[in-house]
Scaffold this motif. Structure first.
Motif, PDB file in Angstrom:
ATOM      1  N   TRP A  86      33.508  46.108  28.672  1.00 36.51           N
ATOM      2  CA  TRP A  86      34.473  47.144  29.025  1.00 36.51           C
ATOM      3  C   TRP A  86      35.064  47.772  27.773  1.00 36.51           C
ATOM      4  CZ3 TRP A  86      38.164  45.578  33.588  1.00 36.51           C
ATOM      5  CH2 TRP A  86      37.403  45.316  34.734  1.00 36.51           C
ATOM      6  N   GLU A  87      35.480  48.998  27.904  1.00 41.10           N
ATOM      7  CA  GLU A  87      36.270  49.643  26.859  1.00 41.10           C
ATOM      8  C   GLU A  87      37.607  48.891  26.796  1.00 41.10           C
ATOM      9  OE1 GLU A  87      39.117  51.718  24.993  1.00 41.10           O
ATOM     10  OE2 GLU A  87      39.140  52.077  27.159  1.00 41.10           O
ATOM     11  N   ARG A  88      38.028  48.472  25.599  1.00 43.62           N
ATOM     12  CA  ARG A  88      39.122  47.521  25.465  1.00 43.62           C
ATOM     13  C   ARG A  88      40.463  48.075  25.940  1.00 43.62           C
ATOM     14  NH1 ARG A  88      36.792  45.433  19.854  1.00 43.62           N
ATOM     15  NH2 ARG A  88      35.359  43.874  20.677  1.00 43.62           N
ATOM     16  N   ARG A  89      40.714  49.337  25.704  1.00 41.66           N
ATOM     17  CA  ARG A  89      41.986  49.917  26.165  1.00 41.66           C
ATOM     18  C   ARG A  89      42.089  49.825  27.680  1.00 41.66           C
ATOM     19  NH1 ARG A  89      42.896  55.125  27.849  1.00 41.66           N
ATOM     20  NH2 ARG A  89      45.060  55.877  27.771  1.00 41.66           N
ATOM     21  N   ARG A  90      41.013  50.183  28.366  1.00 39.40           N
ATOM     22  CA  ARG A  90      41.002  50.110  29.828  1.00 39.40           C
ATOM     23  C   ARG A  90      41.203  48.674  30.289  1.00 39.40           C
ATOM     24  NH1 ARG A  90      35.531  50.158  33.269  1.00 39.40           N
ATOM     25  NH2 ARG A  90      36.391  50.037  35.360  1.00 39.40           N
ATOM     26  N   ALA A  91      40.524  47.721  29.631  1.00 42.40           N
ATOM     27  CA  ALA A  91      40.653  46.316  30.022  1.00 42.40           C
ATOM     28  C   ALA A  91      42.090  45.835  29.867  1.00 42.40           C
ATOM     29  CB  ALA A  91      39.711  45.462  29.176  1.00 42.40           C
ATOM     30  N   LEU A  92      42.728  46.173  28.761  1.00 44.19           N
ATOM     31  CA  LEU A  92      44.100  45.726  28.532  1.00 44.19           C
ATOM     32  C   LEU A  92      45.068  46.312  29.559  1.00 44.19           C
ATOM     33  CD1 LEU A  92      44.169  45.930  24.630  1.00 44.19           C
ATOM     34  CD2 LEU A  92      44.390  43.842  25.999  1.00 44.19           C
ATOM     35  N   ILE A  93      44.863  47.574  29.920  1.00 45.67           N
ATOM     36  CA  ILE A  93      45.729  48.203  30.922  1.00 45.67           C
ATOM     37  C   ILE A  93      45.588  47.506  32.271  1.00 45.67           C
ATOM     38  CG2 ILE A  93      46.066  50.310  32.280  1.00 45.67           C
ATOM     39  CD1 ILE A  93      45.390  51.874  29.709  1.00 45.67           C
ATOM     40  N   LEU A  94      44.359  47.241  32.688  1.00 41.34           N
ATOM     41  CA  LEU A  94      44.140  46.579  33.978  1.00 41.34           C
ATOM     42  C   LEU A  94      44.690  45.152  33.966  1.00 41.34           C
ATOM     43  CD1 LEU A  94      40.539  47.833  34.856  1.00 41.34           C
ATOM     44  CD2 LEU A  94      42.711  48.541  35.888  1.00 41.34           C
ATOM     45  N   LEU A  95      44.549  44.478  32.843  1.00 38.80           N
ATOM     46  CA  LEU A  95      45.090  43.121  32.746  1.00 38.80           C
ATOM     47  C   LEU A  95      46.611  43.120  32.835  1.00 38.80           C
ATOM     48  CD1 LEU A  95      42.767  41.807  29.907  1.00 38.80           C
ATOM     49  CD2 LEU A  95      42.792  40.982  32.276  1.00 38.80           C
ATOM     50  N   SER A  96      47.245  44.103  32.230  1.00 38.55           N
ATOM     51  CA  SER A  96      48.709  44.161  32.304  1.00 38.55           C
ATOM     52  C   SER A  96      49.183  44.436  33.734  1.00 38.55           C
ATOM     53  CB  SER A  96      49.259  45.213  31.342  1.00 38.55           C
ATOM     54  OG  SER A  96      48.889  46.517  31.732  1.00 38.55           O
ATOM     55  N   LEU A  97      48.366  45.152  34.500  1.00 36.41           N
ATOM     56  CA  LEU A  97      48.720  45.379  35.909  1.00 36.41           C
ATOM     57  C   LEU A  97      48.667  44.089  36.717  1.00 36.41           C
ATOM     58  CD1 LEU A  97      46.929  48.788  36.626  1.00 36.41           C
ATOM     59  CD2 LEU A  97      49.400  48.366  36.519  1.00 36.41           C
ATOM     60  N   VAL A  98      47.791  43.161  36.327  1.00 36.41           N
ATOM     61  CA  VAL A  98      47.771  41.853  36.982  1.00 36.41           C
ATOM     62  C   VAL A  98      49.120  41.157  36.800  1.00 36.41           C
ATOM     63  CG1 VAL A  98      46.727  39.556  36.956  1.00 36.41           C
ATOM     64  CG2 VAL A  98      45.275  41.586  36.784  1.00 36.41           C
ATOM     65  N   PHE A  99      49.716  41.313  35.615  1.00 40.06           N
ATOM     66  CA  PHE A  99      51.023  40.705  35.368  1.00 40.06           C
ATOM     67  C   PHE A  99      52.114  41.366  36.209  1.00 40.06           C
ATOM     68  CE2 PHE A  99      48.774  39.452  31.482  1.00 40.06           C
ATOM     69  CZ  PHE A  99      49.065  38.103  31.472  1.00 40.06           C
ATOM     70  N   VAL A 100      51.988  42.661  36.457  1.00 37.88           N
ATOM     71  CA  VAL A 100      52.949  43.334  37.332  1.00 37.88           C
ATOM     72  C   VAL A 100      52.908  42.708  38.723  1.00 37.88           C
ATOM     73  CG1 VAL A 100      53.556  45.506  38.442  1.00 37.88           C
ATOM     74  CG2 VAL A 100      52.801  45.511  36.062  1.00 37.88           C
ATOM     75  N   ILE A 101      51.710  42.612  39.286  1.00 40.67           N
ATOM     76  CA  ILE A 101      51.557  42.087  40.648  1.00 40.67           C
ATOM     77  C   ILE A 101      51.937  40.612  40.708  1.00 40.67           C
ATOM     78  CG2 ILE A 101      49.887  41.650  42.488  1.00 40.67           C
ATOM     79  CD1 ILE A 101      48.300  44.089  41.366  1.00 40.67           C
ATOM     80  N   GLY A 102      51.455  39.836  39.734  1.00 39.00           N
ATOM     81  CA  GLY A 102      51.674  38.397  39.766  1.00 39.00           C
ATOM     82  C   GLY A 102      53.133  38.004  39.621  1.00 39.00           C
ATOM     83  N   ASN A 103      53.849  38.638  38.688  1.00 36.25           N
ATOM     84  CA  ASN A 103      55.261  38.275  38.503  1.00 36.25           C
ATOM     85  C   ASN A 103      56.127  38.735  39.661  1.00 36.25           C
ATOM     86  OD1 ASN A 103      55.777  36.907  35.777  1.00 36.25           O
ATOM     87  ND2 ASN A 103      54.417  38.574  35.188  1.00 36.25           N
ATOM     88  N   LEU A 104      55.770  39.864  40.258  1.00 35.16           N
ATOM     89  CA  LEU A 104      56.492  40.302  41.450  1.00 35.16           C
ATOM     90  C   LEU A 104      56.279  39.298  42.587  1.00 35.16           C
ATOM     91  CD1 LEU A 104      58.219  42.448  42.836  1.00 35.16           C
ATOM     92  CD2 LEU A 104      56.112  43.662  43.436  1.00 35.16           C
ATOM     93  N   ALA A 105      55.057  38.799  42.717  1.00 34.85           N
ATOM     94  CA  ALA A 105      54.777  37.789  43.742  1.00 34.85           C
ATOM     95  C   ALA A 105      55.553  36.509  43.472  1.00 34.85           C
ATOM     96  CB  ALA A 105      53.278  37.506  43.800  1.00 34.85           C
ATOM     97  N   CYS A 106      55.687  36.120  42.197  1.00 32.24           N
ATOM     98  CA  CYS A 106      56.496  34.937  41.856  1.00 32.24           C
ATOM     99  C   CYS A 106      57.947  35.123  42.298  1.00 32.24           C
ATOM    100  CB  CYS A 106      56.441  34.677  40.354  1.00 32.24           C
ATOM    101  SG  CYS A 106      54.869  34.025  39.736  1.00 32.24           S
ATOM    102  N   ALA A 107      58.489  36.296  42.025  1.00 31.49           N
ATOM    103  CA  ALA A 107      59.886  36.565  42.371  1.00 31.49           C
ATOM    104  C   ALA A 107      60.125  36.512  43.876  1.00 31.49           C
ATOM    105  CB  ALA A 107      60.297  37.935  41.833  1.00 31.49           C
ATOM    106  N   LEU A 108      59.112  36.871  44.655  1.00 34.57           N
ATOM    107  CA  LEU A 108      59.273  36.957  46.105  1.00 34.57           C
ATOM    108  C   LEU A 108      58.779  35.725  46.852  1.00 34.57           C
ATOM    109  CD1 LEU A 108      58.106  40.675  46.577  1.00 34.57           C
ATOM    110  CD2 LEU A 108      60.461  39.810  46.499  1.00 34.57           C
ATOM    111  N   SER A 109      58.206  34.761  46.157  1.00 36.92           N
ATOM    112  CA  SER A 109      57.615  33.593  46.829  1.00 36.92           C
ATOM    113  C   SER A 109      58.692  32.742  47.504  1.00 36.92           C
ATOM    114  CB  SER A 109      56.852  32.740  45.816  1.00 36.92           C
ATOM    115  OG  SER A 109      55.743  33.437  45.302  1.00 36.92           O
TER     116      SER A 109
END
Length: 406
Positions: A86-109
């Motif tokens: 993958w193009e690294r910039r794109r990969a880093l952006i998508l990976l950071s979105l995983v942190f958005v979803i995951g931490n929000l799920a932690c807060a709401l669990s």
């Protein structure tokens, strides 16, 4: 450190980051490591409250650290394969979105089980983010300044421990343990935006087979370097996972004052991150050996003086400096030895670090569950740090023998 001149990747990839974009790229990566550090380490000061709210014991709550670490261990290699071209910039952006979803799920669990699942999901992106980010940092650094560039990325992690974890502990104690996870979610959104604005396009090498990269990854110097990562993080997390109850029950610090001592530990980490990078760029393996030896001595000191507040303050500062003083030199050791597989090795090394995290948290939990007191955890950590020092000595000796044989 001057990062104003674009430098081609050492493995044949490319990274274009003209001034001042190289600095902004490192700032975005540092923000990402700050966000990840707050999410990973933030629960250390919140374990008693989390355990009470979720109806579990403190050792069970501590296993949330183990679960996160195992998520990194298994997620990093898989995502390394999936994103290797993958193009690294794109990969880093998508990976950071995983942190958005995951931490929000932690807060709401609402339950312990769902929180564990959300922590593991979040952790899947951890290793690959740091792995790709570290390679990108070395690509835009001047030759001989690679460890310093990695340290610039990791400074966000140290600041997370200086400011993020103590502030998160204050917020968690005042508004509940879920509040810090909402804040980390917002930081993850900011990271995504910063990477989209500032990260340069950077392409991995073409025409290299994954099988060849695995072969390069299996060379003894690379495996020994990853062993250092496992032992370093095991030595840290055996004690640090349970630092809040140790400070409260052994040192006698009131729970509301624990964040202040965590702040001291974080200050040490910040100092160590800078000094360790300079030592690593100067003499890599001697620096690693010396810091492991010093860490062993400091952990023995923590065991001896755990009940005395003033010595503990000093020892926490030094321990923090040694912990993160080792981070960028070990990462640089991986990059330097894994020729032909730098991107994969840098990512998989995060699995090694977090395998150590999981082992450390598990060792601590088992010791406590078997009846050991919190004051015995520094002894276990010291043993692990001593083993790491011996492995580093052996690895350095092998380097010298290989050099003399050429």
């Amino acid at each position: 450190m001057d990062l104003s001149v674009p430098i081609p990747a050492r493995d044949g990839g490319s990274a274009v980051a003209p001034a001042p974009r190289a600095g902004l790229t490192l700032a975005a990566l540092s923000l990402g490591s700050f966000m990840i550090g707050c999410g990973e380490f933030g629960i250390m000061g919140l374990l008693p409250g989390m355990a009470d709210d979720l109806g579990v014991s403190i050792p069970q709550a501590g296993l949330l650290v183990t679960g996160y670490a195992l998520g990194v261990v298994f997620g990093a290699p898989v995502l390394a394969v999936l994103t290797s071209r993958w193009e690294r910039r794109r990969a880093l952006i998508l990976l950071s979105l995983v942190f958005v979803i995951g931490n929000l799920a932690c807060a709401l669990s609402p339950t312990y089980g769902l929180l564990m699942a959300a922590r593991i999901f979040t952790a899947l992106a951890h290793g690959t983010f740091f792995g790709i980010g570290a390679v990108l940092a070395t690509e835009i650094a001047r030759p001989g300044r690679e460890a310093g560039a990695i340290a610039m990325m990791f400074v966000g992690m140290t600041l997370a421990n200086v400011f993020g974890v103590p502030i998160g502990t204050f917020i968690g104690q005042a508004y509940g343990w879920r509040a810090p996870f909402f804040i980390v979610t917002a930081l993850a959104l900011l990271t995504t935006l910063a990477l989209a604005l500032f990260a340069p396009q950077s392409h991995p090498r073409a025409g290299v087979r994954f099988r060849d990269e695995l072969h390069a990854l299996g060379r003894p110097p690379v495996l020994m370097a990853m062993g250092l990562s496992v032992l370093a993080s095991s030595a840290l997390f055996t004690l640090y996972t349970y630092i809040a109850p140790l400070l409260s029950e052994v040192t006698g610090i009131a729970p509301e004052r624990v964040p202040y001592l965590l702040l001291i530990f974080g200050v040490g980490m910040t100092i160590g991150n800078v000094v360790g990078a300079r030592l690593g760029d100067w003499k890599l393996m001697p620096a690693i050996i010396g810091m492991f030896a010093a860490m062993t001595a400091v952990l023995v000191g923590i065991y001896l003086f755990a009940a005395d507040t003033v010595p503990m303050l000093t020892l926490l500062l030094i321990w923090g400096a040694l912990v993160f003083g080792l981070a960028s030199p070990i990462q640089m050791r991986i990059v330097a030895t894994a020729k032909g597989a730098r991107n994969l090795a840098s990512t998989v090394n995060q699995s090694a670090f977090n395998l150590g995290n999981a082992m450390g948290a598990w060792i601590g939990a088992m010791l406590i569950a078997s009846g050991a007191s919190y004051s015995m955890l520094p002894v276990a950590s010291a043993i692990l740090a001593g083993l790491a020092c011996l492995l580093a000595l052996y690895s350095h000796r092998q380097d010298r023998e290989d050099s003399s044989a050429i």
